[in-house]
Motif scaffolding. Structure first.
Motif, PDB file in Angstrom:
ATOM      1  N   THR A   2      12.838 -14.834 -13.920  1.00 32.12           N
ATOM      2  CA  THR A   2      12.063 -14.596 -15.142  1.00 32.12           C
ATOM      3  C   THR A   2      11.590 -13.155 -15.306  1.00 32.12           C
ATOM      4  O   THR A   2      11.151 -12.772 -16.385  1.00 32.12           O
ATOM      5  N   THR A   3      11.658 -12.347 -14.235  1.00 28.25           N
ATOM      6  CA  THR A   3      11.146 -10.980 -14.272  1.00 28.25           C
ATOM      7  C   THR A   3      12.217 -10.006 -13.795  1.00 28.25           C
ATOM      8  O   THR A   3      12.946 -10.298 -12.844  1.00 28.25           O
ATOM      9  N   ALA A   4      12.323  -8.862 -14.460  1.00 28.36           N
ATOM     10  CA  ALA A   4      13.303  -7.842 -14.084  1.00 28.36           C
ATOM     11  C   ALA A   4      12.706  -6.917 -13.021  1.00 28.36           C
ATOM     12  O   ALA A   4      11.672  -6.278 -13.263  1.00 28.36           O
ATOM     13  N   TYR A   5      13.325  -6.876 -11.858  1.00 31.77           N
ATOM     14  CA  TYR A   5      12.917  -5.975 -10.785  1.00 31.77           C
ATOM     15  C   TYR A   5      14.016  -4.944 -10.563  1.00 31.77           C
ATOM     16  O   TYR A   5      15.199  -5.201 -10.806  1.00 31.77           O
ATOM     17  N   ASP A   6      13.616  -3.775 -10.063  1.00 31.99           N
ATOM     18  CA  ASP A   6      14.592  -2.720  -9.780  1.00 31.99           C
ATOM     19  C   ASP A   6      15.213  -2.883  -8.402  1.00 31.99           C
ATOM     20  O   ASP A   6      16.335  -2.433  -8.167  1.00 31.99           O
ATOM     21  N   ALA A   7      14.489  -3.508  -7.470  1.00 35.34           N
ATOM     22  CA  ALA A   7      15.009  -3.747  -6.125  1.00 35.34           C
ATOM     23  C   ALA A   7      14.183  -4.835  -5.452  1.00 35.34           C
ATOM     24  O   ALA A   7      13.049  -5.111  -5.857  1.00 35.34           O
ATOM     25  N   VAL A   8      14.769  -5.444  -4.422  1.00 36.15           N
ATOM     26  CA  VAL A   8      14.118  -6.531  -3.690  1.00 36.15           C
ATOM     27  C   VAL A   8      14.161  -6.224  -2.200  1.00 36.15           C
ATOM     28  O   VAL A   8      15.205  -5.830  -1.668  1.00 36.15           O
ATOM     29  N   LEU A   9      13.019  -6.396  -1.527  1.00 34.12           N
ATOM     30  CA  LEU A   9      12.956  -6.372  -0.069  1.00 34.12           C
ATOM     31  C   LEU A   9      12.892  -7.826   0.383  1.00 34.12           C
ATOM     32  O   LEU A   9      11.954  -8.546   0.055  1.00 34.12           O
ATOM     33  N   LEU A  10      13.885  -8.255   1.139  1.00 37.18           N
ATOM     34  CA  LEU A  10      14.032  -9.677   1.447  1.00 37.18           C
ATOM     35  C   LEU A  10      14.084  -9.915   2.953  1.00 37.18           C
ATOM     36  O   LEU A  10      15.012  -9.468   3.638  1.00 37.18           O
TER      37      LEU A  10
ATOM     38  N   PRO B 183       7.035   2.369   7.423  1.00 34.00           N
ATOM     39  CA  PRO B 183       6.981   2.184   5.969  1.00 34.00           C
ATOM     40  C   PRO B 183       7.673   3.307   5.203  1.00 34.00           C
ATOM     41  O   PRO B 183       8.275   3.070   4.151  1.00 34.00           O
ATOM     42  N   GLN B 184       7.623   4.539   5.740  1.00 32.77           N
ATOM     43  CA  GLN B 184       8.277   5.655   5.070  1.00 32.77           C
ATOM     44  C   GLN B 184       9.788   5.456   4.992  1.00 32.77           C
ATOM     45  O   GLN B 184      10.438   5.898   4.053  1.00 32.77           O
ATOM     46  N   GLU B 185      10.335   4.764   6.024  1.00 30.24           N
ATOM     47  CA  GLU B 185      11.771   4.487   6.007  1.00 30.24           C
ATOM     48  C   GLU B 185      12.109   3.538   4.863  1.00 30.24           C
ATOM     49  O   GLU B 185      13.144   3.688   4.206  1.00 30.24           O
ATOM     50  N   ILE B 186      11.227   2.566   4.622  1.00 30.41           N
ATOM     51  CA  ILE B 186      11.471   1.611   3.550  1.00 30.41           C
ATOM     52  C   ILE B 186      11.546   2.315   2.202  1.00 30.41           C
ATOM     53  O   ILE B 186      12.464   2.088   1.408  1.00 30.41           O
ATOM     54  N   THR B 187      10.587   3.197   1.919  1.00 28.45           N
ATOM     55  CA  THR B 187      10.588   3.891   0.631  1.00 28.45           C
ATOM     56  C   THR B 187      11.821   4.777   0.498  1.00 28.45           C
ATOM     57  O   THR B 187      12.423   4.857  -0.582  1.00 28.45           O
TER      58      THR B 187
ATOM     59  N   LEU C 210       0.834  -1.212   0.000  1.00 26.92           N
ATOM     60  CA  LEU C 210       0.000   0.000   0.000  1.00 26.92           C
ATOM     61  C   LEU C 210       0.864   1.256   0.000  1.00 26.92           C
ATOM     62  O   LEU C 210       0.616   2.196  -0.768  1.00 26.92           O
ATOM     63  N   TYR C 211       1.873   1.296   0.863  1.00 31.83           N
ATOM     64  CA  TYR C 211       2.749   2.463   0.936  1.00 31.83           C
ATOM     65  C   TYR C 211       3.575   2.626  -0.327  1.00 31.83           C
ATOM     66  O   TYR C 211       3.751   3.742  -0.838  1.00 31.83           O
TER      67      TYR C 211
END
Length: 229
Positions: free
Chosen positions: A49-57, A111-115, A25-26
């Motif tokens: 199979t898919t190109a992502y710009d970043a991953v949260l793991l 959540p703001q820290e994550i973005t 949502l954020y």
């Protein structure tokens, strides 16, 4: 965001569905294109199979934990990875960085820290300005195609290690402080652990091995340099 601008694509990997839905949502509110999955095997399948710009793991997951997923991922992708964990011990952070993570955030978080961290990692993942190549005896570091060759053989290195080695090899015998390297490669205002430089240096040194003409040297209390014999 311009309607014609491509959205930044993020993959979240966490077995907690509530966290994934909340972050989605954020992220989508801030203009990201967010997808999620709840285990490591599904994540690796998507990333293959898919190109992502970043991953949260997330670190703590059943079957495959985040460290195992990251190790497998780094065999075929240099996508920026931010690790999330309820464990904030220094050894866990070092393990994540040592296996190729770009950042490490301890739960609970805003959540703001994550973005903000995602945008910072994406800024730092951009290559150094002025793509060039440097040759030092039997070593060649090429930023045009992000390759490193030693004695004619290609070494497997992620972009940050290549940029770090390039900066050191371009000016042999010059001592770079940790702050010099952080500011140039990770960007000014980097808010992560400054020991990430030490971790990357350790990994680069292990891959280079012993050389008859030069070596990557620690200048204790100061920083690092490429020493030429």
């Amino acid at each position: 965001m311009d309607n014609n601008e491509k959205k930044i694509k993020i993959l979240m990997v966490d077995d907690d569905e509530h966290i994934c839905q909340l972050l989605a949502l954020y992220l989508e509110r801030d203009g990201f294109d967010a997808e999620f999955c709840h285990n490591g095997e599904s994540a690796l399948a998507k990333l293959g199979t898919t190109a992502y710009d970043a991953v949260l793991l997330d670190v703590m997951m059943p079957v495959m934990d985040g460290f195992e997923v990251l190790t497998a991922l780094r065999k075929f992708s240099n996508v920026p990875v931010i690790m999330l964990s309820a464990r904030g011990e220094p050894t866990d952070k070092i393990t994540g960085l040592d296996r190729g993570a770009d950042d490490y955030i301890t739960k609970p978080f805003e959540p703001q820290e994550i973005t903000a961290r995602i945008r910072a990692v994406l800024r730092r993942s951009k290559p150094l300005k002025g793509k060039e190549r440097v040759d030092l005896f039997n070593l060649s570091v090429n930023l045009s195609d992000f390759t490193v060759t030693l004695n004619g053989a290609k070494l497997d290195m992620p972009p940050k290690e290549i940029e770090l080695l390039y900066m050191l090899a371009k000016t042999p015998m010059h001592v770079f402080t940790r702050e010099d390297l952080l500011n140039e490669i990770w960007g000014e205002g980097y808010s992560g652990d400054p020991r990430t430089v030490d971790v990357h240096i350790k990994r680069v040194r292990e891959k280079l091995g012993d050389n008859p003409h030069w070596r990557l040297t620690t200048v204790w209390g100061v920083g690092y340099k490429i020493e030429v014999f």
